[in-house]
Design a protein around this motif. Sequence first.
Motif, PDB file in Angstrom:
ATOM      1  N   GLY A  11      93.898  84.795  59.986  1.00 59.03           N
ATOM      2  CA  GLY A  11      93.469  84.739  58.591  1.00 59.03           C
ATOM      3  C   GLY A  11      94.160  83.645  57.811  1.00 59.03           C
ATOM      4  O   GLY A  11      93.961  82.452  58.071  1.00 59.03           O
ATOM      5  N   GLY A  13      97.241  82.131  57.304  1.00 56.79           N
ATOM      6  CA  GLY A  13      98.014  80.981  57.798  1.00 56.79           C
ATOM      7  C   GLY A  13      97.129  80.026  58.573  1.00 56.79           C
ATOM      8  O   GLY A  13      97.159  78.807  58.373  1.00 56.79           O
ATOM      9  N   LYS A  16      94.602  77.873  56.507  1.00 54.44           N
ATOM     10  CA  LYS A  16      95.107  76.685  55.795  1.00 54.44           C
ATOM     11  C   LYS A  16      95.011  75.447  56.684  1.00 54.44           C
ATOM     12  O   LYS A  16      94.541  74.393  56.249  1.00 54.44           O
ATOM     13  CB  LYS A  16      96.577  76.893  55.405  1.00 54.44           C
ATOM     14  CG  LYS A  16      96.806  77.942  54.349  1.00 54.44           C
ATOM     15  CD  LYS A  16      98.273  77.821  53.912  1.00 54.44           C
ATOM     16  CE  LYS A  16      98.867  79.128  53.511  1.00 54.44           C
ATOM     17  NZ  LYS A  16     100.314  79.040  53.322  1.00 54.44           N
ATOM     18  N   ASP A  38      90.852  92.414  63.594  1.00 55.31           N
ATOM     19  CA  ASP A  38      91.177  93.077  62.312  1.00 55.31           C
ATOM     20  C   ASP A  38      89.943  93.649  61.636  1.00 55.31           C
ATOM     21  O   ASP A  38      90.053  94.251  60.577  1.00 55.31           O
ATOM     22  CB  ASP A  38      91.754  92.080  61.292  1.00 55.31           C
ATOM     23  CG  ASP A  38      93.000  91.359  61.748  1.00 55.31           C
ATOM     24  OD1 ASP A  38      93.404  91.558  62.890  1.00 55.31           O
ATOM     25  OD2 ASP A  38      93.555  90.608  60.932  1.00 55.31           O
ATOM     26  N   PHE A 155      98.423  97.639  58.427  1.00 57.85           N
ATOM     27  CA  PHE A 155      98.678  96.392  57.702  1.00 57.85           C
ATOM     28  C   PHE A 155      98.605  96.578  56.182  1.00 57.85           C
ATOM     29  O   PHE A 155      99.493  96.136  55.453  1.00 57.85           O
ATOM     30  CB  PHE A 155      97.626  95.372  58.149  1.00 57.85           C
ATOM     31  CG  PHE A 155      97.881  93.961  57.719  1.00 57.85           C
ATOM     32  CD1 PHE A 155      98.951  93.247  58.227  1.00 57.85           C
ATOM     33  CD2 PHE A 155      97.035  93.335  56.822  1.00 57.85           C
ATOM     34  CE1 PHE A 155      99.176  91.928  57.848  1.00 57.85           C
ATOM     35  CE2 PHE A 155      97.242  92.012  56.437  1.00 57.85           C
ATOM     36  CZ  PHE A 155      98.327  91.315  56.949  1.00 57.85           C
ATOM     37  N   PRO A 197      98.933  78.132  62.821  1.00 58.13           N
ATOM     38  CA  PRO A 197     100.119  78.960  62.552  1.00 58.13           C
ATOM     39  C   PRO A 197      99.705  80.358  62.103  1.00 58.13           C
ATOM     40  O   PRO A 197      99.760  80.689  60.919  1.00 58.13           O
ATOM     41  CB  PRO A 197     100.837  78.197  61.443  1.00 58.13           C
ATOM     42  CG  PRO A 197      99.772  77.429  60.764  1.00 58.13           C
ATOM     43  CD  PRO A 197      98.749  77.098  61.812  1.00 58.13           C
ATOM     44  N   THR A 228     103.920  76.437  64.748  1.00 57.80           N
ATOM     45  CA  THR A 228     104.726  77.623  64.480  1.00 57.80           C
ATOM     46  C   THR A 228     104.325  78.359  63.204  1.00 57.80           C
ATOM     47  O   THR A 228     104.087  77.727  62.176  1.00 57.80           O
ATOM     48  CB  THR A 228     106.224  77.246  64.367  1.00 57.80           C
ATOM     49  OG1 THR A 228     106.967  78.456  64.224  1.00 57.80           O
ATOM     50  CG2 THR A 228     106.509  76.330  63.174  1.00 57.80           C
ATOM     51  N   VAL A 231     108.934  79.641  59.813  1.00 56.81           N
ATOM     52  CA  VAL A 231     109.497  78.502  59.075  1.00 56.81           C
ATOM     53  C   VAL A 231     110.844  78.932  58.492  1.00 56.81           C
ATOM     54  O   VAL A 231     110.903  79.918  57.748  1.00 56.81           O
ATOM     55  CB  VAL A 231     108.542  78.070  57.939  1.00 56.81           C
ATOM     56  CG1 VAL A 231     109.149  76.943  57.109  1.00 56.81           C
ATOM     57  CG2 VAL A 231     107.192  77.640  58.513  1.00 56.81           C
ATOM     58  N   ALA A 235     108.873  84.460  58.544  1.00 54.88           N
ATOM     59  CA  ALA A 235     107.426  84.268  58.416  1.00 54.88           C
ATOM     60  C   ALA A 235     107.158  83.833  56.983  1.00 54.88           C
ATOM     61  O   ALA A 235     107.828  84.278  56.058  1.00 54.88           O
ATOM     62  CB  ALA A 235     106.687  85.565  58.719  1.00 54.88           C
ATOM     63  N   LYS A 237     104.567  84.518  55.436  1.00 55.64           N
ATOM     64  CA  LYS A 237     103.876  85.650  54.831  1.00 55.64           C
ATOM     65  C   LYS A 237     103.559  86.618  55.958  1.00 55.64           C
ATOM     66  O   LYS A 237     103.405  86.202  57.098  1.00 55.64           O
ATOM     67  CB  LYS A 237     102.569  85.145  54.211  1.00 55.64           C
ATOM     68  CG  LYS A 237     101.953  86.031  53.175  1.00 55.64           C
ATOM     69  CD  LYS A 237     100.813  85.313  52.489  1.00 55.64           C
ATOM     70  CE  LYS A 237     100.155  86.232  51.472  1.00 55.64           C
ATOM     71  NZ  LYS A 237      99.563  87.409  52.090  1.00 55.64           N
TER      72      LYS A 237
END
Length: 333
Positions: A11, A13, A16, A38, A155, A197, A228, A231, A235, A237
């Motif tokens: 989703g 990450g 983007k 999901d 989640f 990522p 990756t 960071v 994570a 997020k």
Amino acid sequence: MSAPVVALSGGVGGAKLAQGLSDLVDGEALTVIVNTGDDFEHLGLHISPDIDSVVYAMAGLDDPRRGWGRRDESWAFMAALTALGGPDWFALGDGDLAMHVERTRRLAAGVRLGAVTQALATALGVRARIVPMSDDAVRTRVHTDQGVLAFQEYFVHRRCEPRIRSFRFEGVERARAHAAAIGALRDPGLRAVVICPSNPFVSIDPILAVPGMRAALGQVCAPVIAVTPIVGGRAVKGPAAKMLAELGLAVSGESVAQHYAGLIDAFVFDVADGQAPAPAGPPGMRGFRLDTLMRGPEERRRLAAEVLALADRLAAEGFTGRAGRVRALDPSG
Ligand code: GDP
């Protein structure tokens, strides 16, 4: 027409970087294979959270501030539903709701998920191909210290609080990889495969678990590069760091790289996780270090350009990655 590129995405990450790639790769030359583990039924609607994140990002409709759903969203439906005593744990904006209603209507009329996705994405102005990993239902189940939970129950409803033990992708053995996904991976002109990522356990692993997907990835004629999701030891997020820790792994890019060992040619670590040179990564894999944090559209585009440049460099060097994956990268082979 630019050379074809395939991205694997969950989703937020993944979306983007997929959006950054779509700035650089013409229209249908970009195929984004999206997780549907999901997906779930809610209020009688078929909701595909990862597909929608990718579609909204690529249509320029995503909400960068909230990080999910559509920008400039209104919430009249949710307020009315809550006033009626309906379930309010899964927030549905009015524009988002229209997406789920229309998807559900088309599925009920017999159109397959991939065709519905492409039609809705096209209606919103997306020119890239957004392909669910499968038209068949695969449902992620999270095995936790509080029992086996459906993914959205874990989640959203329980806010990722239960401790993870393992994951199961229900229905995956019988699922068929989407033909457009396999077709894109087999394209002899492929420039790169980018594993975005995304959460390795609940966004990328369900895609890889679909029969035929790993084999197709093992035979692509272009470098496979993962970026990756970790960071600065965290994570950006979501529960990826918590999951790594609960599975007994270090919260690091290295753990994610190791997770993809045997599948990828190169792993992109974040600059916040150490100084150059990048760790070598597991055997057969090259490590690189880039600024992977995508705060806005320019950074999405910059990272996408840097990842494609890495792929071109690996291809130019004839880098064939792990043993057994000696393919068209070697012109004599
Ligand atoms: P979800 O299905 O909506 O949770 O989305 P994904 O699985 O695609 O993305 C979640 C992962 O993306 C998390 O592990 C985040 O750490 C990662 N992520 C989000 N934004 C960024 C970013 O700007 N840069 C990097 N490197 N990772 C990010």
